[in-house]
Scaffold this active site. Structure first.
Site, short mmCIF file in Angstrom:
data_model
loop_
_atom_site.label_atom_id
_atom_site.label_comp_id
_atom_site.label_asym_id
_atom_site.label_seq_id
_atom_site.Cartn_x
_atom_site.Cartn_y
_atom_site.Cartn_z
N ARG A 124 42.19 28.20 69.88
CA ARG A 124 40.81 27.68 69.76
C ARG A 124 39.92 28.54 68.84
O ARG A 124 38.69 28.50 68.94
CB ARG A 124 40.13 27.53 71.12
N LYS A 146 34.93 26.13 53.89
CA LYS A 146 35.62 24.84 54.04
C LYS A 146 37.11 25.10 54.16
O LYS A 146 37.68 25.79 53.32
CB LYS A 146 35.38 23.94 52.83
N GLU A 188 35.63 26.60 36.91
CA GLU A 188 34.71 26.64 38.05
C GLU A 188 33.66 27.76 37.86
O GLU A 188 32.55 27.66 38.37
CB GLU A 188 35.47 26.84 39.37
N LYS A 230 27.43 30.49 44.70
CA LYS A 230 27.99 29.65 45.77
C LYS A 230 27.42 30.07 47.12
O LYS A 230 27.08 29.23 47.95
CB LYS A 230 29.52 29.69 45.78
N GLU A 240 26.96 20.72 54.01
CA GLU A 240 26.76 19.65 53.05
C GLU A 240 25.97 18.49 53.65
O GLU A 240 26.34 17.33 53.53
CB GLU A 240 28.13 19.16 52.54
N ARG A 245 24.47 21.30 48.49
CA ARG A 245 25.86 21.72 48.33
C ARG A 245 26.63 20.78 47.41
O ARG A 245 27.60 21.17 46.77
CB ARG A 245 26.55 21.85 49.70
N ASN A 249 29.75 20.04 43.20
CA ASN A 249 30.72 19.05 42.75
C ASN A 249 30.48 18.59 41.32
O ASN A 249 31.03 17.57 40.91
CB ASN A 249 30.71 17.84 43.69
N HIS A 252 33.22 16.92 39.37
CA HIS A 252 34.27 16.56 40.32
C HIS A 252 34.44 15.06 40.53
O HIS A 252 35.51 14.62 40.92
CB HIS A 252 34.05 17.26 41.67
N HIS A 256 38.11 14.31 40.03
CA HIS A 256 38.97 13.77 41.09
C HIS A 256 39.65 12.47 40.65
O HIS A 256 40.80 12.21 41.01
CB HIS A 256 38.17 13.54 42.37
N HIS A 270 43.60 21.24 39.14
CA HIS A 270 42.26 20.88 39.60
C HIS A 270 41.16 21.41 38.67
O HIS A 270 40.29 20.66 38.25
CB HIS A 270 42.05 21.38 41.04
N1 LIG Z 1 38.00 25.25 50.53
C1 LIG Z 1 37.37 25.02 49.40
O1 LIG Z 1 36.15 25.08 49.34
C2 LIG Z 1 38.17 24.70 48.17
C3 LIG Z 1 37.53 24.67 46.94
C4 LIG Z 1 38.31 24.43 45.79
C5 LIG Z 1 39.67 24.23 45.91
N2 LIG Z 1 40.26 24.25 47.15
C6 LIG Z 1 41.72 24.06 47.29
O2 LIG Z 1 42.37 25.10 46.61
C7 LIG Z 1 43.68 24.67 46.25
C8 LIG Z 1 43.99 25.13 44.85
O3 LIG Z 1 43.94 26.53 44.82
P1 LIG Z 1 44.56 27.39 43.61
O4 LIG Z 1 44.16 26.78 42.34
O5 LIG Z 1 44.24 28.79 43.88
O6 LIG Z 1 46.13 27.06 43.72
P2 LIG Z 1 47.35 27.76 44.49
O7 LIG Z 1 46.95 28.38 45.73
O8 LIG Z 1 48.41 26.71 44.55
O9 LIG Z 1 47.81 28.87 43.45
C9 LIG Z 1 48.30 28.49 42.19
C10 LIG Z 1 49.66 29.13 41.88
O10 LIG Z 1 49.45 30.48 41.49
C11 LIG Z 1 50.29 31.35 42.25
N3 LIG Z 1 49.56 32.60 42.37
C12 LIG Z 1 48.47 32.83 43.14
N4 LIG Z 1 47.99 34.05 42.90
C13 LIG Z 1 48.79 34.61 41.97
C14 LIG Z 1 48.77 35.86 41.31
N5 LIG Z 1 47.80 36.76 41.51
N6 LIG Z 1 49.75 36.12 40.42
C15 LIG Z 1 50.71 35.19 40.16
N7 LIG Z 1 50.77 33.97 40.74
C16 LIG Z 1 49.80 33.71 41.64
C17 LIG Z 1 50.54 30.63 43.52
O11 LIG Z 1 51.73 31.05 44.13
C18 LIG Z 1 50.62 29.18 43.05
O12 LIG Z 1 51.91 28.92 42.59
C19 LIG Z 1 43.69 23.16 46.42
O13 LIG Z 1 44.46 22.84 47.54
C20 LIG Z 1 42.23 22.81 46.66
O14 LIG Z 1 42.07 21.69 47.51
C21 LIG Z 1 39.53 24.49 48.26
ZN LIG Z 2 36.63 22.34 42.37
#
Ligand SMILES: NC(=O)c1ccc[n+]([C@@H]2O[C@H](COP(=O)([O-])OP(=O)(O)OC[C@H]3O[C@@H](n4cnc5c(N)ncnc54)[C@H](O)[C@@H]3O)[C@@H](O)[C@H]2O)c1
Ligand SMILES: [Zn+2]
Length: 375
Positions: A124, A146, A188, A230, A240, A245, A249, A252, A256, A270
């Site tokens: 929990r 989030k 971003e 942020k 949001e 907030r 986007n 986006h 998207h 992304h």
């Molecule tokens: N919670 C939120 O507010 C929020 C906001 C934006 C995106 N997201 C989410 O984030 C995700 C995308 O995140 P991301 O772009 O970080 O992708 P990811 O976590 O998939 O990382 C991208 C790739 O880079 C590799 N990697 C990570 N750090 C590394 C490093 N230092 N050296 C070498 N390789 C490395 C990872 O293993 C992976 O293969 C999506 O699922 C998206 O929905 C969430």
């Molecule tokens: Zn984004």
């Protein structure tokens, strides 16, 4: 000691610090010790990140007298599916955690979202710490609370608002990030300048090349500015509930739709989609007479200059797509941000003057998409 930046996220009773700078992975134990309810952490990472940084993070906890263990999920977006989540929950429970155990997310946004969600429901709710290792995670996903996993209905449709206790953004780890991932995260960063900070956009134009080439001080500054922006928005609108907030986007709604069309796969990351989407949002603003055409050109020029894809025809590698305006609009209507059939757009009156609107004329949107497809 080289310079470490700190940004505070102000949330009544749940505020936390974001520490930014080189060498933080090796200092994680020391920096988090006083925050832990009990000296016991479970690190969760993906296999790629764990191989590079898992042992160092683990040792840093050990050195600080904190009991640590480490679990892995496969790298990639698929680890945000229910199956992986279920397996992770069981693996976590195998470790016999109690309510005072802290989870540590070591990785990009995938690990951050997955582990944040796991922390919010394990027993929990247990505390968690973010150690983001992609630029995208350092400037966006690790901040704001989030959490989410994916379902067959779409991305991020199951999740919680759950804030970490601490974020440690180690700028050194960006050295091993693939260039494409670094650039996607940079989109971003630029976003924060475009929303409400024209001076930061100027800075980005002047310093992007150094930052992308590895200049540690410039990386720290850009991440700090991004997190500060942020954090300010999140502190004012955590869940949001207002349009504030939603400004985050920017790019986006278009982004998207492009991601949906490219199948959320390796053809378009992304952050790349957001970059293209921001250029399109500024073009639409200019087309509607809201924003000087020169500002829209400047946005497109900067994103293109650093190597982000700003033209639809450049997306998709060898399997170039037949883009279709009607289909893109259909994807926009399916977006979870669309309210009662009204598409939400973040448009701009100029660089640093973004605003939210649900009143975009469909013919103008159609015209913009047709033009982008033809360009
Ligand atoms: N919670 C939120 O507010 C929020 C906001 C934006 C995106 N997201 C989410 O984030 C995700 C995308 O995140 P991301 O772009 O970080 O992708 P990811 O976590 O998939 O990382 C991208 C790739 O880079 C590799 N990697 C990570 N750090 C590394 C490093 N230092 N050296 C070498 N390789 C490395 C990872 O293993 C992976 O293969 C999506 O699922 C998206 O929905 C969430
Ligand atoms: Zn984004």
């Amino acid at each position: 000691m080289s310079s470490i930046g700190t940004v505070r996220v102000d949330l009544a009773g749940r505020g936390y610090d974001i520490a930014i700078g080189p060498g933080l992975i090796d200092r994680a134990g020391e920096l988090s010790a006083k925050l832990l309810a009990r000296p016991r952490v479970i690190i969760v990472s993906d296999d790629i990140v764990a191989e590079r940084y898992g042992a160092r993070l683990f040792n840093s906890f050990k050195k600080a007298g904190i009991e640590a263990s480490i679990l892995f999920v496969p790298a990639g977006e698929r680890s945000k599916e229910f199956d992986t989540f279920g397996q992770l929950m069981n693996a976590l429970l195998d470790q016999r955690p109690d309510r005072k155990t802290t989870l540590v997310a070591l990785g990009g946004g995938v690990v951050g979202d997955l582990v944040g969600f796991a922390a919010s429901v394990l027993l929990r709710g247990v505390d968690f710490i973010q150690v983001p290792t992609t630029l995208l995670a350092q400037v966006d996903s690790s901040v704001g609370g989030k959490t989410a996993i994916n379902t067959r209905h779409g991305k991020n449709l199951v999740g919680t608002f759950y804030q970490p206790r601490l974020v440690l953004a180690d700028t050194d780890v960006l050295d091993t990030l693939p260039r494409r991932e670094l650039l996607a995260g940079y989109a971003e960063v630029v976003k924060y300048g475009l929303i409400d900070d024209p001076a930061f956009f100027d800075w980005c134009e002047k310093n992007a090349a150094d930052l992308l080439a590895g200049d540690a001080a410039k990386r720290t500054y850009a991440i700090e500015q991004s997190c500060r922006a942020k954090a300010r928005i999140v502190a004012a609108d955590e869940r949001e509930t207002t349009d504030l907030r939603a400004l985050l986007n920017l790019g986006h709604t278009f982004g998207h739709a492009l991601e949906a069309e490219t199948g959320l796969g390796p053809d378009l990351l992304h952050g790349e989609a957001v970059g293209t989407g921001m250029a399109m949002a500024f073009d639409l603003s200019a087309r509607l007479g809201l924003c000087p055409a020169a500002d829209a050109s400047r946005v497109r020029a900067h994103l293109g200059a650093v190597g982000l894809p700003v033209r639809l025809r450049s997306i998709g590698g060898d399997n170039r797509r037949q883009w279709n305006a009607a289909k893109l609009i259909e994807h926009m209507r399916g977006d979870k941000k669309a309210q009662a059939g009204h598409l939400t757009f973040i448009l701009a009156r100029g660089i640093g003057k973004a605003f939210v609107t649900r009143e975009v004329d469909e013919a103008a949107l159609r015209g913009l998409l047709d033009q982008a497809i033809a360009a």
